[in-house]
Enzyme design. Structure first.
Site, mmCIF file in Angstrom:
data_model
loop_
_atom_site.group_PDB
_atom_site.id
_atom_site.type_symbol
_atom_site.label_atom_id
_atom_site.label_comp_id
_atom_site.label_asym_id
_atom_site.label_seq_id
_atom_site.Cartn_x
_atom_site.Cartn_y
_atom_site.Cartn_z
ATOM 1 N N ASP A 83 2.207 4.413 2.994
ATOM 2 C CA ASP A 83 3.452 4.649 2.248
ATOM 3 C C ASP A 83 3.998 3.400 1.578
ATOM 4 O O ASP A 83 4.667 3.474 0.555
ATOM 5 C CB ASP A 83 4.526 5.229 3.175
ATOM 6 C CG ASP A 83 5.091 4.182 4.116
ATOM 7 O OD1 ASP A 83 4.322 3.665 4.961
ATOM 8 O OD2 ASP A 83 6.283 3.866 4.004
ATOM 9 N N ASP A 86 2.689 -1.390 4.952
ATOM 10 C CA ASP A 86 2.105 -1.345 6.290
ATOM 11 C C ASP A 86 0.860 -0.465 6.271
ATOM 12 O O ASP A 86 0.376 -0.077 5.210
ATOM 13 C CB ASP A 86 3.128 -0.856 7.306
ATOM 14 C CG ASP A 86 3.783 0.459 6.881
ATOM 15 O OD1 ASP A 86 3.212 1.146 6.012
ATOM 16 O OD2 ASP A 86 4.850 0.800 7.418
ATOM 17 N N TYR A 235 11.201 6.906 9.387
ATOM 18 C CA TYR A 235 11.440 8.078 8.546
ATOM 19 C C TYR A 235 12.107 9.192 9.334
ATOM 20 O O TYR A 235 11.638 10.342 9.346
ATOM 21 C CB TYR A 235 10.133 8.548 7.902
ATOM 22 C CG TYR A 235 9.631 7.568 6.866
ATOM 23 C CD1 TYR A 235 10.283 7.421 5.646
ATOM 24 C CD2 TYR A 235 8.548 6.749 7.121
ATOM 25 C CE1 TYR A 235 9.859 6.507 4.707
ATOM 26 C CE2 TYR A 235 8.112 5.824 6.187
ATOM 27 C CZ TYR A 235 8.774 5.708 4.977
ATOM 28 O OH TYR A 235 8.347 4.795 4.044
ATOM 29 N N GLU A 483 9.391 -5.070 -0.722
ATOM 30 C CA GLU A 483 8.340 -4.116 -0.352
ATOM 31 C C GLU A 483 8.243 -2.981 -1.366
ATOM 32 O O GLU A 483 9.243 -2.357 -1.718
ATOM 33 C CB GLU A 483 8.609 -3.539 1.042
ATOM 34 C CG GLU A 483 7.468 -2.688 1.563
ATOM 35 C CD GLU A 483 7.673 -2.268 3.015
ATOM 36 O OE1 GLU A 483 6.684 -1.925 3.669
ATOM 37 O OE2 GLU A 483 8.833 -2.290 3.494
#
Length: 513
Positions: A83, A86, A235, A483
């Protein structure tokens, strides 16, 4: 990964922001190569691929990874996308990413051009192929691969990762209506994308979407209630699962045209909160997207049955337009002095791209219907489709470099862009450059290094400025701003495609509001 923090938007009163967003002359802004930005934004997804990479992989510094994913559960869960920076595969944001990429292709496919449209379809397929694997067992949706806590304790390449590839699922005993219904939405939207390009695949996607949605509706509950330790705080479902049920039904209605989904939406409109949280749209909260998506039916004159959804969509749009809804009772999103839409929380660009996409999609529906947005009685409070597009375009231009720092927030676009993004694969030497394994803790030296990332993750859009100062520290440690995520880029595809095909539209219509 980054998660939004929902807070009430403050009213804005800075006149210069209104000027920048609504009245700036196009000639005063930099000219951008939207086609190049589109190409790079699609290319980014190749850098996020998990699984065995195909021969035509263009970002060659990436290699195969996660090739045994799902083995511990006796299923094949290879493929799909990481996603963000990571090495975990989170099904909830991945499904939303696929839905938004598909929506861009559905609404603006002709603007992509044949080459980029085909590349964007392949980006969608990399996700939908995985989601088909994740839903192959009836009554079960596999929603995550990887232990987030263990993964986040390491800084290592996907090709080297040795952290547990734990498999997490929802089922009848452990419901997850949110992630299941979002998965159904992604499969349904994907079925539209492939309807002409691959009819057999399209049919399989739609059939699976129907089954997965039925499961989501029959076994209600939030997946963060069933899998809290695994999915939180990364999430968690903060908005509840109700919005995803409406969202999934809306996409199934659009893909199948079956009356049962039309009736489901209308019957559950109030119970599932269609008018809630209108200033939020992203992987967690779908309410604004639901209203914009369904409003097309009303604006095209196909279904007055859904008029309330158009009213909700108008309220949402009014809340995004600085200077338009002032004093009309519509809460507004804040804008920075440089003109960037921002919400308090992490990864602000996820809000910028998602909300801008809704502005563009709604302006498109309004244009075809010859309609305007009424923000409290019409007249001076009414906004034209051109004004909506102008605000969306201003956000895209800010991302590409029209901002106080003159920095593009898309890696590889323009003369200046982030060099130290929070991304393991990008920041560590590639396997080709450093064949020896880099262990979990050995990667820390690369994380702490002030040197630019050795591998260019072309097309990645980072979290960007996250407050009203337009400031951006180009530093890996500030993950909230440095990120990239798939769900930042996903809605950007449709925006860039549209503006690449209509570069002079704003200038031509500037005086015709």
């Amino acid at each position: 990964m980054a998660r939004p923090v929902s807070t009430p938007a403050k009213a804005i009163a800075v006149a210069v922001v209104v000027l920048v967003l609504l009245a700036a002359s196009p000639a005063a802004l930099a000219l951008h190569d939207y086609g190049d930005a589109l190409h790079k934004s699609i290319l980014f997804f190749e850098g996020q691929r998990s699984g065995r990479l195909p021969p035509d992989q263009r970002l060659r510094w990436r290699q195969d990874s996660g090739i045994h994913d799902g083995a511990e559960a006796g299923v094949d869960l290879t493929g799909g996308y990481y996603d963000a920076g990571d090495n975990v595969k989170f099904g909830f944001p991945m499904a939303f990413t696929a839905t938004l990429m598909s929506w861009g292709l559905i609404d603006f496919g002709r603007s992509f051009g044949a080459r980029e449209e085909a590349a964007a379809r392949e980006a969608v397929r990399w996700a939908t192929d995985y989601l088909m694997k994740a839903t192959a067992t009836p009554g079960t949706v596999y929603v995550q691969v990887g232990d987030a806590s263990r993964d986040h304790a390491c800084w290592e390449r996907p090709e080297d990762m040795d952290t547990p590839r734990t498999v997490y699922k929802v089922d009848a005993a452990h419901p997850g209506s949110d992630v299941a219904a979002e998965t159904a939405a992604a499969l349904a939207a994907g079925s539209i994308v492939f309807r002409d390009a691959d009819p057999a695949y399209s049919e399989r996607l739609l059939d699976r979407a129907v089954a997965v949605f039925a499961f989501a509706d029959a076994h209600r509950g939030a997946y963060s209630g069933s899998l809290r330790d695994a999915v939180c705080p990364c999430y968690c479902d903060y908005s509840g699962y109700q919005d995803e049920l409406l969202w999934g039904a809306a996409w199934l209605h659009r893909a199948s045209r079956r009356r049962e989904y039309r009736e489901y939406i209308k019957r559950n409109e109030v119970a599932l909160g269609a008018s809630d949280a209108i200033n939020e749209f992203g992987w967690d909260n779908k309410h604004a997207g639901i209203n914009v998506l369904i409003s097309k039916e009303v604006l095209m004159g196909k279904d007055e049955y859904f008029r309330s959804f158009r009213e909700n969509a108008d309220d949402f749009i009014c809340g995004l337009l600085p200077g338009i809804s002032s004093g009309s009772g519509h809460p507004q999103i804040d804008y920075s002095p440089g003109g960037l839409l921002f919400k308090v929380g992490n990864s602000n660009m996820q809000h910028v791209t998602s909300l801008s996409f809704l502005l563009l999609a709604y302006s498109n529906y309004l244009s075809h219907a010859g309609a305007r947005v009424s923000c409290g009685g019409g007249g001076a409070s009414a906004a034209s489709p051109v004004q909506l597009r102008r605000v969306a375009k201003r956000q895209v231009d800010y991302i590409l470099g029209d901002n106080p720092l003159r920095m593009s927030y898309m890696v590889g676009y323009g003369p200046r862009y982030p060099l130290r993004i929070h991304h393991r694969a990008s920041s560590l030497p590639s396997v080709a450059a450093h064949p020896a394994r880099i262990g979990c803790k050995a990667g820390a030296a690369y994380y702490a290094s002030p040197a630019p990332n050795p591998n260019l993750l072309v097309g990645a859009v980072v979290g960007g400025p996250s407050n009203s100062t337009d400031a951006f520290p180009d530093a890996r440690a500030v993950f909230q701003q440095s990120e990239p995520t798939t769900y930042i880029n996903a809605p950007l595809l449709g925006l860039l495609a549209y503006f690449s095909a209509h570069p002079d539209l704003e200038a031509a219509q500037l005086g015709r509001d």
